[in-house]
Design a protein around this motif. Sequence first.
Motif, PDB file in Angstrom:
ATOM      1  N   VAL A 154     -39.793  27.039  78.160  1.00 61.85           N
ATOM      2  CA  VAL A 154     -40.005  25.601  78.364  1.00 61.85           C
ATOM      3  C   VAL A 154     -39.259  24.781  77.308  1.00 61.85           C
ATOM      4  CG1 VAL A 154     -41.746  23.771  78.364  1.00 61.85           C
ATOM      5  CG2 VAL A 154     -42.211  25.934  79.530  1.00 61.85           C
ATOM      6  N   HIS A 155     -39.185  25.320  76.077  1.00 61.09           N
ATOM      7  CA  HIS A 155     -38.490  24.613  74.992  1.00 61.09           C
ATOM      8  C   HIS A 155     -37.174  25.332  74.666  1.00 61.09           C
ATOM      9  CE1 HIS A 155     -42.762  23.493  74.473  1.00 61.09           C
ATOM     10  NE2 HIS A 155     -42.268  22.310  74.093  1.00 61.09           N
ATOM     11  N   GLN A 156     -36.401  25.595  75.707  1.00 62.26           N
ATOM     12  CA  GLN A 156     -35.149  26.328  75.540  1.00 62.26           C
ATOM     13  C   GLN A 156     -34.197  25.606  74.578  1.00 62.26           C
ATOM     14  OE1 GLN A 156     -32.826  26.679  79.099  1.00 62.26           O
ATOM     15  NE2 GLN A 156     -31.583  28.379  78.332  1.00 62.26           N
ATOM     16  N   ASN A 157     -33.545  26.432  73.709  1.00 63.48           N
ATOM     17  CA  ASN A 157     -32.539  25.954  72.753  1.00 63.48           C
ATOM     18  C   ASN A 157     -33.105  25.024  71.681  1.00 63.48           C
ATOM     19  OD1 ASN A 157     -30.477  27.361  74.107  1.00 63.48           O
ATOM     20  ND2 ASN A 157     -30.167  25.657  75.532  1.00 63.48           N
ATOM     21  N   THR A 158     -34.415  25.122  71.437  1.00 63.82           N
ATOM     22  CA  THR A 158     -35.025  24.372  70.338  1.00 63.82           C
ATOM     23  C   THR A 158     -35.411  25.368  69.242  1.00 63.82           C
ATOM     24  OG1 THR A 158     -37.280  24.539  71.203  1.00 63.82           O
ATOM     25  CG2 THR A 158     -35.934  22.692  71.986  1.00 63.82           C
ATOM     26  N   TRP A 159     -35.959  24.850  68.155  1.00 64.34           N
ATOM     27  CA  TRP A 159     -36.369  25.743  67.059  1.00 64.34           C
ATOM     28  C   TRP A 159     -37.493  26.675  67.502  1.00 64.34           C
ATOM     29  CZ3 TRP A 159     -41.286  26.018  65.142  1.00 64.34           C
ATOM     30  CH2 TRP A 159     -42.162  24.976  65.464  1.00 64.34           C
ATOM     31  N   ILE A 160     -38.321  26.232  68.447  1.00 65.44           N
ATOM     32  CA  ILE A 160     -39.391  27.097  68.966  1.00 65.44           C
ATOM     33  C   ILE A 160     -38.788  28.297  69.688  1.00 65.44           C
ATOM     34  CG2 ILE A 160     -41.315  27.212  70.603  1.00 65.44           C
ATOM     35  CD1 ILE A 160     -41.865  24.284  70.055  1.00 65.44           C
ATOM     36  N   ASP A 161     -37.771  28.050  70.501  1.00 65.59           N
ATOM     37  CA  ASP A 161     -37.086  29.112  71.225  1.00 65.59           C
ATOM     38  C   ASP A 161     -36.428  30.088  70.260  1.00 65.59           C
ATOM     39  OD1 ASP A 161     -35.969  30.577  73.295  1.00 65.59           O
ATOM     40  OD2 ASP A 161     -34.225  29.267  73.477  1.00 65.59           O
ATOM     41  N   ARG A 162     -35.739  29.575  69.271  1.00 66.18           N
ATOM     42  CA  ARG A 162     -35.051  30.437  68.305  1.00 66.18           C
ATOM     43  C   ARG A 162     -36.048  31.251  67.471  1.00 66.18           C
ATOM     44  NH1 ARG A 162     -31.599  25.876  68.205  1.00 66.18           N
ATOM     45  NH2 ARG A 162     -32.769  24.920  66.491  1.00 66.18           N
ATOM     46  N   ALA A 163     -37.173  30.643  67.106  1.00 63.54           N
ATOM     47  CA  ALA A 163     -38.190  31.362  66.329  1.00 63.54           C
ATOM     48  C   ALA A 163     -38.800  32.493  67.155  1.00 63.54           C
ATOM     49  CB  ALA A 163     -39.272  30.395  65.870  1.00 63.54           C
ATOM     50  N   ALA A 164     -39.084  32.230  68.435  1.00 65.49           N
ATOM     51  CA  ALA A 164     -39.666  33.261  69.305  1.00 65.49           C
ATOM     52  C   ALA A 164     -38.692  34.402  69.504  1.00 65.49           C
ATOM     53  CB  ALA A 164     -40.065  32.644  70.642  1.00 65.49           C
ATOM     54  N   LEU A 165     -37.402  34.096  69.694  1.00 66.60           N
ATOM     55  CA  LEU A 165     -36.396  35.139  69.886  1.00 66.60           C
ATOM     56  C   LEU A 165     -36.190  35.961  68.613  1.00 66.60           C
ATOM     57  CD1 LEU A 165     -33.700  33.295  72.048  1.00 66.60           C
ATOM     58  CD2 LEU A 165     -35.319  35.054  72.772  1.00 66.60           C
ATOM     59  N   THR A 166     -36.229  35.297  67.469  1.00 64.04           N
ATOM     60  CA  THR A 166     -36.094  36.027  66.194  1.00 64.04           C
ATOM     61  C   THR A 166     -37.264  36.977  65.989  1.00 64.04           C
ATOM     62  OG1 THR A 166     -34.894  34.152  65.212  1.00 64.04           O
ATOM     63  CG2 THR A 166     -35.873  35.766  63.701  1.00 64.04           C
ATOM     64  N   PHE A 167     -38.463  36.480  66.258  1.00 63.88           N
ATOM     65  CA  PHE A 167     -39.661  37.315  66.128  1.00 63.88           C
ATOM     66  C   PHE A 167     -39.595  38.517  67.061  1.00 63.88           C
ATOM     67  CE2 PHE A 167     -43.880  38.313  67.863  1.00 63.88           C
ATOM     68  CZ  PHE A 167     -44.498  38.786  66.715  1.00 63.88           C
ATOM     69  N   SER A 168     -39.175  38.308  68.314  1.00 60.18           N
ATOM     70  CA  SER A 168     -39.115  39.409  69.282  1.00 60.18           C
ATOM     71  C   SER A 168     -38.040  40.426  68.896  1.00 60.18           C
ATOM     72  CB  SER A 168     -38.843  38.869  70.688  1.00 60.18           C
ATOM     73  OG  SER A 168     -37.572  38.268  70.772  1.00 60.18           O
ATOM     74  N   THR A 169     -36.926  39.947  68.347  1.00 54.77           N
ATOM     75  CA  THR A 169     -35.866  40.868  67.908  1.00 54.77           C
ATOM     76  C   THR A 169     -36.353  41.743  66.768  1.00 54.77           C
ATOM     77  OG1 THR A 169     -34.165  39.268  68.551  1.00 54.77           O
ATOM     78  CG2 THR A 169     -33.511  41.018  67.040  1.00 54.77           C
ATOM     79  N   LEU A 170     -37.052  41.158  65.815  1.00 56.12           N
ATOM     80  CA  LEU A 170     -37.612  41.937  64.709  1.00 56.12           C
ATOM     81  C   LEU A 170     -38.648  42.938  65.219  1.00 56.12           C
ATOM     82  CD1 LEU A 170     -38.076  39.149  61.992  1.00 56.12           C
ATOM     83  CD2 LEU A 170     -36.371  40.989  62.025  1.00 56.12           C
ATOM     84  N   GLY A 171     -39.464  42.514  66.181  1.00 51.66           N
ATOM     85  CA  GLY A 171     -40.480  43.407  66.728  1.00 51.66           C
ATOM     86  C   GLY A 171     -39.890  44.603  67.441  1.00 51.66           C
ATOM     87  N   ILE A 172     -38.788  44.405  68.163  1.00 52.56           N
ATOM     88  CA  ILE A 172     -38.132  45.509  68.866  1.00 52.56           C
ATOM     89  C   ILE A 172     -37.445  46.450  67.876  1.00 52.56           C
ATOM     90  CG2 ILE A 172     -36.264  46.079  70.479  1.00 52.56           C
ATOM     91  CD1 ILE A 172     -36.889  43.456  71.920  1.00 52.56           C
ATOM     92  N   SER A 173     -36.887  45.886  66.813  1.00 53.66           N
ATOM     93  CA  SER A 173     -36.083  46.675  65.869  1.00 53.66           C
ATOM     94  C   SER A 173     -36.932  47.558  64.961  1.00 53.66           C
ATOM     95  CB  SER A 173     -35.224  45.740  65.014  1.00 53.66           C
ATOM     96  OG  SER A 173     -34.416  44.926  65.827  1.00 53.66           O
ATOM     97  N   ALA A 174     -38.155  47.160  64.682  1.00 54.09           N
ATOM     98  CA  ALA A 174     -38.980  47.887  63.709  1.00 54.09           C
ATOM     99  C   ALA A 174     -39.693  49.066  64.369  1.00 54.09           C
ATOM    100  CB  ALA A 174     -39.998  46.949  63.087  1.00 54.09           C
ATOM    101  N   PRO A 175     -39.426  50.314  63.949  1.00 52.00           N
ATOM    102  CA  PRO A 175     -40.175  51.462  64.478  1.00 52.00           C
ATOM    103  C   PRO A 175     -41.654  51.351  64.129  1.00 52.00           C
ATOM    104  CG  PRO A 175     -38.236  52.157  63.221  1.00 52.00           C
ATOM    105  CD  PRO A 175     -38.427  50.702  62.955  1.00 52.00           C
ATOM    106  N   SER A 176     -42.500  51.935  64.973  1.00 47.57           N
ATOM    107  CA  SER A 176     -43.951  51.795  64.785  1.00 47.57           C
ATOM    108  C   SER A 176     -44.422  52.363  63.452  1.00 47.57           C
ATOM    109  CB  SER A 176     -44.692  52.472  65.944  1.00 47.57           C
ATOM    110  OG  SER A 176     -44.424  51.826  67.158  1.00 47.57           O
ATOM    111  N   PHE A 177     -43.867  53.530  63.065  1.00 48.66           N
ATOM    112  CA  PHE A 177     -44.353  54.144  61.825  1.00 48.66           C
ATOM    113  C   PHE A 177     -43.952  53.309  60.610  1.00 48.66           C
ATOM    114  CE2 PHE A 177     -40.157  55.982  62.529  1.00 48.66           C
ATOM    115  CZ  PHE A 177     -39.572  55.924  61.275  1.00 48.66           C
ATOM    116  N   PHE A 178     -42.767  52.687  60.656  1.00 49.34           N
ATOM    117  CA  PHE A 178     -42.325  51.837  59.549  1.00 49.34           C
ATOM    118  C   PHE A 178     -43.150  50.552  59.504  1.00 49.34           C
ATOM    119  CE2 PHE A 178     -39.609  48.294  58.100  1.00 49.34           C
ATOM    120  CZ  PHE A 178     -39.373  48.702  56.803  1.00 49.34           C
TER     121      PHE A 178
END
Length: 352
Positions: A154-178
């Motif tokens: 809904v808030h595409q290309n705003t700071w909310i969108d960028r923050a959500a995408l950054t958070f999701s990228t970090l979540g995918i990149s981090a292995p569960s054990f780490f």
Amino acid sequence: MIGYILRKLSYGLAVMLGIVVVVFFLFNVLPVDPARMTQGQRADVQSLQAVRKEFGLDKPVPVQFIYYLNDLSPVAVHARNEEERQRYHYVSLIPISKEKTIALKWPYLRRSYQTRKDVASLLLGVIPNTLILATTAMLFAIVIGVFLGILSAVHQNTWIDRAALTFSTLGISAPSFFAGIIIAWIFGFVLNKYTGLNMSGSLYSYDPFRGEIVTWRNLVLPMITLGLRPLAIIVQLTRSAMLDVLGQDYIRTARAKGLGEHTIIYRHALKNALNPVITAIANWFASLLAGSFFVEYVFGYNGLGKATVDALEMSDFPVVMGSILFIAFIFVVINILVDVLYVWIDPRVKLT
């Protein structure tokens, strides 16, 4: 519908049979002697032979596999005596001789090499803990992930969108054990006096005055750790699907008719954007049962994963094989349910 479900069940049985073959022969080619592991390195030859005979390890591997398949099968051939009836708890269907009968029973996962207890009873003691952990982790991932995905679209290309995408990228990149180690250290050690959370601990604990009690706070950190990766996937899938749906003609028509933005998003757009999200949710729920192995071990959470790792360290193969087959069964059942659920979510999907 019934024919489709039966066809999927037959495919599922074929998959389960393939897993049984792979798992059984994999553990039987390992250079490990379970009898030696249970009796110790100084055990005499007679003791080792007695243990091998007790668990059927003295027979050739193909014969062991046939017996194992017979134990797992719900319809199998068993001896007509009290010892067999008590072991398998079977119901005789068709007597084929004075000594043998075709019987109906629950799959028998055999006994633990270490404790001599039924594997099924051992697993049933820890599976509820893992199911609670996986379910709460999935609910956490769904609620937060869908909300952030909608917010991002809904808030595409705003700071909310960028923050959500950054958070999701970090979540995918981090292995569960780490992620588990970092989360346990920060919230269970550094911030312990503020959070009140422990670095390790199981759902159930023993109090000398009250007996067994439920310690819900020990569920929080494993739940967040286990739900982090599916949450990140759900954010991105929801965002992508919502952006695609929000660009459709019927959404523009709904706006032209003067419908409120809340109604358009939650009553029209979201339902049609849920298909890829439901697929991810279903697949991740089954994956969480397997992924819980590392998380449970890091947090000392007494569940299926920790019990399997402990059994693997002691070469207690019946327990390990039983847990693998249980997880495979969950995968098969969930995939069938998802295919059926598609029809309810999207009437355009037809079962063939």
